[in-house]
Motif scaffolding. Structure first.
Motif, short mmCIF file in Angstrom:
data_model
loop_
_atom_site.label_atom_id
_atom_site.label_comp_id
_atom_site.label_asym_id
_atom_site.label_seq_id
_atom_site.Cartn_x
_atom_site.Cartn_y
_atom_site.Cartn_z
N ARG A 228 0.81 -1.20 0.00
CA ARG A 228 0.00 0.00 0.00
C ARG A 228 0.86 1.27 0.00
O ARG A 228 0.47 2.29 -0.54
CB ARG A 228 -0.81 -0.04 1.29
N ALA A 229 2.00 1.21 0.67
CA ALA A 229 2.83 2.41 0.83
C ALA A 229 3.64 2.73 -0.42
O ALA A 229 4.15 3.83 -0.56
CB ALA A 229 3.76 2.24 2.03
N ILE A 230 3.75 1.76 -1.35
CA ILE A 230 4.58 1.99 -2.54
C ILE A 230 3.78 2.76 -3.59
O ILE A 230 2.71 2.31 -4.01
CB ILE A 230 5.07 0.65 -3.13
N PRO A 231 4.26 3.92 -4.02
CA PRO A 231 3.54 4.67 -5.04
C PRO A 231 3.64 3.96 -6.39
O PRO A 231 4.75 3.75 -6.90
CB PRO A 231 4.24 6.03 -5.07
N SER A 232 2.51 3.58 -6.97
CA SER A 232 2.57 2.78 -8.19
C SER A 232 3.15 3.60 -9.35
O SER A 232 3.80 3.04 -10.24
CB SER A 232 1.20 2.24 -8.55
N VAL B 80 -1.72 6.07 4.66
CA VAL B 80 -0.68 5.47 3.83
C VAL B 80 -1.02 5.61 2.36
O VAL B 80 -0.17 5.99 1.54
CB VAL B 80 -0.49 3.98 4.22
N ALA C 45 1.02 7.84 -0.70
CA ALA C 45 1.50 7.23 -1.94
C ALA C 45 0.84 7.88 -3.15
O ALA C 45 1.48 8.14 -4.17
CB ALA C 45 1.23 5.73 -1.92
N VAL D 162 7.78 5.83 0.85
CA VAL D 162 7.53 4.69 1.74
C VAL D 162 7.92 5.05 3.18
O VAL D 162 7.19 4.73 4.12
CB VAL D 162 8.29 3.44 1.25
N ALA E 286 5.34 7.30 4.68
CA ALA E 286 4.12 6.53 4.96
C ALA E 286 4.30 5.69 6.22
O ALA E 286 3.42 5.64 7.08
CB ALA E 286 3.76 5.65 3.77
N VAL F 201 -4.31 2.86 -5.03
CA VAL F 201 -2.89 3.14 -5.11
C VAL F 201 -2.60 4.12 -6.25
O VAL F 201 -1.51 4.67 -6.33
CB VAL F 201 -2.06 1.86 -5.23
#
Lengths: 245, 227
Positions: free
Chosen positions: A70-74, B146, B150, B187, B190, B226
């Protein structure tokens, strides 16, 4: 507000101009990338999720991985893979990003679908003499189907949104109109593209909502509406909540 | 990794901007979601409407919502206000459901006891309903925080500067460490914010840890955006 009129006129003009691909082509690309990515992700995530749900093992790992993902920006991941794999492998970079993005939702849908089933139902199946395979295919899969489709639904919407962004690495799709229109200051194209993307997402969401409702076995549906006459959308979540509590 | 060493100032500056934009959206989203979630929980008629509208807004991809907002609101098209508003809308869409579900998770017997003890509706809400709904609301807030952090990077595509700039700039100049640094920074932010929320939850709701152990299997997955 006139801009909205211009945007709609642009959509129906039949020629997007500015050297852009025709709308049906972009739409086909968008759907193609979405479909292929969700399919690959499902091939990986559904069996794993069912395994986790059936055995009750590995759930914590799955939750931890989904939480971290979830924390990784796509958007960043897409560009990183694009640079690492090179310009000739843009499609692969994009599909890897989309698949990684889609896996957590589908995985969660698959195992929560099984977890939401009343333990007594499984015990009853066992005491009737069903084998593990029979329990899996004839009890757990049908009863968990609705939440699995909810997972596929949210994965698909995430992928549709990210395919839009992928136009940034010249992948085509509906996002190209938004991204190409901004530097040209052609806000009719930007808004037209945005409206098309929004419409596509809403239509796909609607299709999945219907699928989700159709996937509830008739008996479950009847039992549910007896207890909870309210909203349809949260019906699946409610099944999970009532069964798990 | 030379690029990172040479540009620590830039990364730090962008991180601050990024945190500011995301935090405004998270806080605004939380503040708006409390009354909306309460309405959705309290009134059946409102529930369907509120959850349907927020659900539909949540469905709209960010890159589509970002250019639509300035047209509807009359804000300048490249302003960061659009990004913050879009992030706030997504935060509301996630949080309203958590607030409604959280309030719904409070044992009706507890609520009745509070009423029997003479709590007014308002006092009961702040002293009983809201604290007991806390763990579910916090779970929603963590997911929201979070994913907002992102998602904010998408702003770089419509000219809003934040850590997403490292992605667009890194892609144009083909500097892999720059893009990588951007991902790591997002990351880390977050995870730090998530950690702070967990800590706040432990301080404000010391009872929830024991309860969580019991309710672990009852936890539901939340939908997450996301992109």
């Amino acid at each position: 507000m006139n801009l909205i009129g211009d945007a709609i006129a642009w959509i129906f003009s039949g020629n997007p101009g500015a050297g852009l691909a025709p709308i049906p082509v972009a739409l086909a690309q968008h759907l193609m990338f979405t479909f292929v990515s969700v399919l690959i992700a499902a091939l990986i995530a559904v069996p794993s999720g069912w395994l986790i749900g059936h055995t009750g093992k590995g759930r914590d790992i799955a939750v931890a991985i989904s939480g971290a993902a979830r924390a990784i920006p796509s958007f960043g991941l897409l560009i990183l893979l694009f640079l690492v794999l090179g310009v000739l492998r843009t499609g692969e970079a994009a599909i890897i990003t989309f698949v990684l993005l889609a896996i957590p939702s589908i995985l969660a849908g698959a195992y929560t679908g099984f977890e939401a089933i009343d333990r007594k139902v499984i015990d009853a199946a066992q005491s009737m003499g069903m084998t593990q395979w029979q329990i899996l295919w004839r009890v757990e899969v049908p009863l968990g189907l609705s939440l699995l489709i909810a997972g596929l639904r949210s994965a698909t919407l995430q992928v549709v949104a990210t395919v839009t962004i992928a136009a940034y690495i010249n992948l085509g799709g509906l996002g190209q109109y938004i991204l190409a229109g901004i530097p040209l200051r052609r806000f009719d194209i930007v808004l037209g593209g945005a409206l098309l993307v929004a419409a596509l997402a809403l239509v796909l969401d609607g299709v999945f909502a219907l699928l989700q409702r159709a996937s509830l076995p008739a008996g479950v549906h009847a039992a549910q509406s007896e207890h909870h006459p309210a909203s349809k959308k949260s019906a699946s979540a409610r099944t999970a909540a009532t069964a798990a509590s | 990794m030379n690029w990172v060493a040479d540009n620590l100032d830039l990364i730090w500056e962008l991180s601050l901007v990024h945190v500011r934009q995301s935090l405004i959206a998270i806080v605004l989203g939380f503040v708006v979601s409390l009354p909306l979630g309460w309405l959705a929980w309290r009134y059946r008629a409102a529930r369907g409407g509120i959850l349907t509208v927020t659900g539909l807004l949540y469905t709209i991809p960010s890159l589509a919502l970002l250019p639509i907002l300035p047209v509807l609101l009359g804000t300048p098209i490249f302003s960061e206000v659009n990004l913050i508003l879009a992030l706030t809308i997504y935060a509301i869409a996630l949080m309203v459901r958590s607030v409604a579900d959280g309030l719904g998770s409070v044992d009706p017997a507890v609520r009745l006891s509070a009423t029997a003890l003479g709590y007014s509706t308002r006092r009961r809400f702040w002293a009983v309903d809201l604290p007991l709904a806390g763990p579910v609301i916090l779970a929603g807030l963590r997911v929201t925080a979070v994913s907002t952090i992102a998602l904010a990077t998408v702003g770089a595509l419509i000219g809003v500067t934040n850590l997403g700039y490292l992605f667009t700039n890194g892609s144009q100049r083909r500097i892999i460490p720059e893009v990588f640094a951007g991902i790591i920074a997002v990351v880390v932010i977050a995870l730090v914010v998530d950690g702070l929320l967990i800590a706040a939850g432990r301080v404000l709701m010391p009872w929830s840890r024991a309860q969580r152990r019991r309710q672990r299997r009852a936890a539901l997955p939340l939908e997450v955006r996301v992109a």
